[in-house]
Design a protein around this motif. Structure first.
Motif, mmCIF file in Angstrom:
data_model
loop_
_atom_site.group_PDB
_atom_site.id
_atom_site.type_symbol
_atom_site.label_atom_id
_atom_site.label_comp_id
_atom_site.label_asym_id
_atom_site.label_seq_id
_atom_site.Cartn_x
_atom_site.Cartn_y
_atom_site.Cartn_z
ATOM 1 N N PHE A 70 0.815 -1.209 0.000
ATOM 2 C CA PHE A 70 0.000 0.000 0.000
ATOM 3 C C PHE A 70 0.853 1.266 0.000
ATOM 4 O O PHE A 70 0.445 2.305 -0.496
ATOM 5 N N GLY A 71 2.060 1.174 0.573
ATOM 6 C CA GLY A 71 2.917 2.348 0.634
ATOM 7 C C GLY A 71 3.537 2.734 -0.689
ATOM 8 O O GLY A 71 4.225 3.762 -0.773
ATOM 9 N N SER A 72 3.298 1.951 -1.742
ATOM 10 C CA SER A 72 3.870 2.275 -3.048
ATOM 11 C C SER A 72 3.327 3.593 -3.592
ATOM 12 O O SER A 72 3.960 4.230 -4.436
ATOM 13 N N ASP A 73 2.154 3.998 -3.126
ATOM 14 C CA ASP A 73 1.591 5.304 -3.512
ATOM 15 C C ASP A 73 0.850 5.859 -2.302
ATOM 16 O O ASP A 73 -0.373 5.958 -2.276
ATOM 17 N N ALA A 74 1.648 6.219 -1.286
ATOM 18 C CA ALA A 74 1.063 6.657 -0.021
ATOM 19 C C ALA A 74 0.240 7.925 -0.176
ATOM 20 O O ALA A 74 -0.792 8.093 0.494
ATOM 21 N N GLU A 75 0.667 8.829 -1.050
ATOM 22 C CA GLU A 75 -0.080 10.075 -1.251
ATOM 23 C C GLU A 75 -1.487 9.781 -1.765
ATOM 24 O O GLU A 75 -2.472 10.350 -1.292
ATOM 25 N N ARG A 76 -1.587 8.878 -2.749
ATOM 26 C CA ARG A 76 -2.900 8.522 -3.274
ATOM 27 C C ARG A 76 -3.742 7.847 -2.191
ATOM 28 O O ARG A 76 -4.942 8.123 -2.059
ATOM 29 N N TYR A 77 -3.134 6.942 -1.432
ATOM 30 C CA TYR A 77 -3.837 6.249 -0.361
ATOM 31 C C TYR A 77 -4.450 7.267 0.604
ATOM 32 O O TYR A 77 -5.622 7.173 0.975
ATOM 33 N N ASP A 78 -3.651 8.233 1.004
ATOM 34 C CA ASP A 78 -4.119 9.224 1.975
ATOM 35 C C ASP A 78 -5.231 10.083 1.395
ATOM 36 O O ASP A 78 -6.185 10.437 2.087
ATOM 37 N N ARG A 79 -5.116 10.379 0.125
ATOM 38 C CA ARG A 79 -6.086 11.257 -0.532
ATOM 39 C C ARG A 79 -7.414 10.558 -0.806
ATOM 40 O O ARG A 79 -8.486 11.151 -0.666
ATOM 41 N N ALA A 80 -7.341 9.283 -1.206
ATOM 42 C CA ALA A 80 -8.514 8.637 -1.793
ATOM 43 C C ALA A 80 -9.266 7.692 -0.867
ATOM 44 O O ALA A 80 -10.459 7.458 -1.073
ATOM 45 N N ARG A 81 -8.590 7.126 0.118
ATOM 46 C CA ARG A 81 -9.273 6.155 0.977
ATOM 47 C C ARG A 81 -10.312 6.826 1.861
ATOM 48 O O ARG A 81 -10.099 7.941 2.362
ATOM 49 N N PRO A 82 -11.449 6.162 2.103
ATOM 50 C CA PRO A 82 -12.477 6.765 2.954
ATOM 51 C C PRO A 82 -12.052 6.802 4.416
ATOM 52 O O PRO A 82 -11.233 5.993 4.865
ATOM 53 N N SER A 83 -12.612 7.749 5.128
ATOM 54 C CA SER A 83 -12.407 7.812 6.579
ATOM 55 C C SER A 83 -13.463 6.943 7.255
ATOM 56 O O SER A 83 -14.041 6.042 6.632
ATOM 57 N N TYR A 84 -13.739 7.195 8.523
ATOM 58 C CA TYR A 84 -14.638 6.356 9.313
ATOM 59 C C TYR A 84 -15.735 7.218 9.924
ATOM 60 O O TYR A 84 -15.557 8.427 10.117
ATOM 61 N N PRO A 85 -16.884 6.625 10.234
ATOM 62 C CA PRO A 85 -18.000 7.435 10.750
ATOM 63 C C PRO A 85 -17.658 8.088 12.083
ATOM 64 O O PRO A 85 -17.097 7.448 12.982
ATOM 65 N N GLN A 86 -17.995 9.348 12.188
ATOM 66 C CA GLN A 86 -17.696 10.088 13.407
ATOM 67 C C GLN A 86 -18.385 9.466 14.617
ATOM 68 O O GLN A 86 -17.849 9.489 15.735
ATOM 69 N N ALA A 87 -19.570 8.877 14.400
ATOM 70 C CA ALA A 87 -20.286 8.250 15.516
ATOM 71 C C ALA A 87 -19.463 7.125 16.141
ATOM 72 O O ALA A 87 -19.504 6.913 17.360
ATOM 73 N N MET A 88 -18.707 6.385 15.323
ATOM 74 C CA MET A 88 -17.877 5.317 15.862
ATOM 75 C C MET A 88 -16.709 5.887 16.651
ATOM 76 O O MET A 88 -16.402 5.414 17.762
ATOM 77 N N VAL A 89 -16.038 6.888 16.096
ATOM 78 C CA VAL A 89 -14.931 7.523 16.809
ATOM 79 C C VAL A 89 -15.412 8.044 18.155
ATOM 80 O O VAL A 89 -14.779 7.823 19.198
ATOM 81 N N ASP A 90 -16.554 8.721 18.159
ATOM 82 C CA ASP A 90 -17.091 9.280 19.398
ATOM 83 C C ASP A 90 -17.411 8.181 20.408
ATOM 84 O O ASP A 90 -17.183 8.351 21.620
ATOM 85 N N ARG A 91 -17.918 7.055 19.933
ATOM 86 C CA ARG A 91 -18.264 5.981 20.854
ATOM 87 C C ARG A 91 -17.018 5.351 21.470
ATOM 88 O O ARG A 91 -17.006 5.009 22.659
ATOM 89 N N ILE A 92 -15.970 5.169 20.674
ATOM 90 C CA ILE A 92 -14.721 4.634 21.220
ATOM 91 C C ILE A 92 -14.155 5.589 22.270
ATOM 92 O O ILE A 92 -13.711 5.160 23.345
ATOM 93 N N VAL A 93 -14.180 6.887 21.967
ATOM 94 C CA VAL A 93 -13.676 7.883 22.917
ATOM 95 C C VAL A 93 -14.503 7.866 24.201
ATOM 96 O O VAL A 93 -13.968 7.872 25.307
ATOM 97 N N ALA A 94 -15.827 7.804 24.063
ATOM 98 C CA ALA A 94 -16.709 7.817 25.238
ATOM 99 C C ALA A 94 -16.539 6.571 26.093
ATOM 100 O O ALA A 94 -16.811 6.602 27.297
ATOM 101 N N ALA A 95 -16.085 5.463 25.477
ATOM 102 C CA ALA A 95 -15.921 4.211 26.224
ATOM 103 C C ALA A 95 -14.561 4.115 26.908
ATOM 104 O O ALA A 95 -14.220 3.068 27.455
ATOM 105 N N GLY A 96 -13.789 5.200 26.903
ATOM 106 C CA GLY A 96 -12.491 5.192 27.567
ATOM 107 C C GLY A 96 -12.612 4.941 29.055
ATOM 108 O O GLY A 96 -13.678 5.136 29.659
ATOM 109 N N PRO A 97 -11.517 4.513 29.682
ATOM 110 C CA PRO A 97 -11.591 4.067 31.082
ATOM 111 C C PRO A 97 -11.711 5.170 32.115
ATOM 112 O O PRO A 97 -11.927 4.889 33.294
ATOM 113 N N GLY A 98 -11.543 6.418 31.732
ATOM 114 C CA GLY A 98 -11.633 7.443 32.752
ATOM 115 C C GLY A 98 -11.626 8.836 32.167
ATOM 116 O O GLY A 98 -11.570 9.011 30.947
ATOM 117 N N PRO A 99 -11.677 9.877 33.016
ATOM 118 C CA PRO A 99 -11.678 11.254 32.528
ATOM 119 C C PRO A 99 -10.301 11.641 32.005
ATOM 120 O O PRO A 99 -9.311 10.943 32.177
#
Length: 278
Positions: free
Chosen positions: A26-55
């Motif tokens: 995949f690193g053979s064209d890292a710039e394209r990978y970074d530009r073109a690959r989809p990100s992830y739903p914000q709801a999932m990121v928020d849920r992982i953060v909220a499930a952290g072990p403490g403040p």
């Protein structure tokens, strides 16, 4: 959210983590990978953060961070992130984007006494030995910290999926790509989820693994889809002439439906919390 039943997916000599030459392509064209690959739903990121072990600020270890697509989302959510990736080319680009990255295969990576609130892995965990990886994650997590591994499963409209399949049957008849568009994308990723959950169970230091699902959509123009296609596993090692033939066929298929389409994504996450020390 439902837990994943303990029904072990059969292992074979063809497990993805045993063939990492593809992962390192995949690193053979890292710039394209970074530009073109989809990100992830914000709801999932928020849920992982909220499930952290403490403040406080969540300390996240991003396994197989690549160019930092998921890591940047966690940083935007207020986390401190350390990336680990086996490909120095991907790591270099992630560093250019401001991420701290260490280059190593995760199973061999040394936490050096550091502890994290979450270990995350986007679109990568199938390149990690599911048992050794879960054991390393347990070593790096604080008690109550969470392992979360996740994949984007994309499904185009049915008529376009059939057109895509026809291109691959013609150009690459023996490839996985020739078969993947004929079945629901979630089915293939569900196998990866089952393997990940089984590895977590075998380690014995996590609670019961759960599966989370997040449905979302993204529209692609012809140019956007053809830009990301060479970054996927079935294409990174194709000879240039063969790749050009695939891109021409896929481009024609998108043109036939008006030059753009909506991809329906299901992001599947397997997650478990590290048990408290006793």
């Amino acid at each position: 959210m439902p837990t994943i039943p303990p029904e072990r997916a059969p292992l074979s000599d063809h497990e993805p983590h045993q063939h990492r030459v593809v992962a390192k392509s995949f690193g053979s064209d890292a710039e394209r990978y970074d530009r073109a690959r989809p990100s992830y739903p914000q709801a999932m990121v928020d849920r992982i953060v909220a499930a952290g072990p403490g403040p406080g600020v969540l300390e996240v270890l991003d396994v197989g961070c690549g160019t930092g697509i998921a890591a940047r989302q966690f940083e935007a959510a207020g986390c401190r992130v350390l990336g680990v990736d086996s490909d120095a080319r991907m790591a270099d680009l992630a560093r250019q984007r401001g991420l701290e990255v260490e280059v190593a295969a995760f199973e061999a990576w040394d936490p050096a006494g550091r502890e994290f609130d979450a270990v995350a892995s986007g679109q990568t965990w199938h390149w990690v030995d599911p048992v050794a990886g879960a054991a390393k994650a347990a070593q790096a997590l604080r008690p109550g910290g969470r392992l979360a591994v996740f994949w984007n499963a994309g499904q185009p409209p049915p008529e376009l999926a059939e057109s895509f399949a026809e291109v691959y049957r013609r150009v690459m008849p023996d490839s996985l790509a020739a078969r993947q568009w004929t079945m629901p994308a979630v089915d293939g990723y569900s196998v990866l989820c089952t393997r990940a959950a089984d590895g977590i169970r075998q380690v014995g230091t996590f609670g019961a693994p759960e599966q989370w699902r997040f449905d979302w959509e993204r529209s692609y123009t012809r140019a956007e889809w053809l830009d990301q296609l060479p970054t996927t596993g079935g294409h990174t090692q194709l000879p240039p002439a063969k790749l050009d033939e695939v891109l021409a066929g896929i481009g024609a298929a998108v043109d036939a439906v008006g030059g753009s389409f909506t991809m329906h994504y299901a992001t599947l996450a397997v997650t478990a919390a590290r048990s408290d020390d006793t």
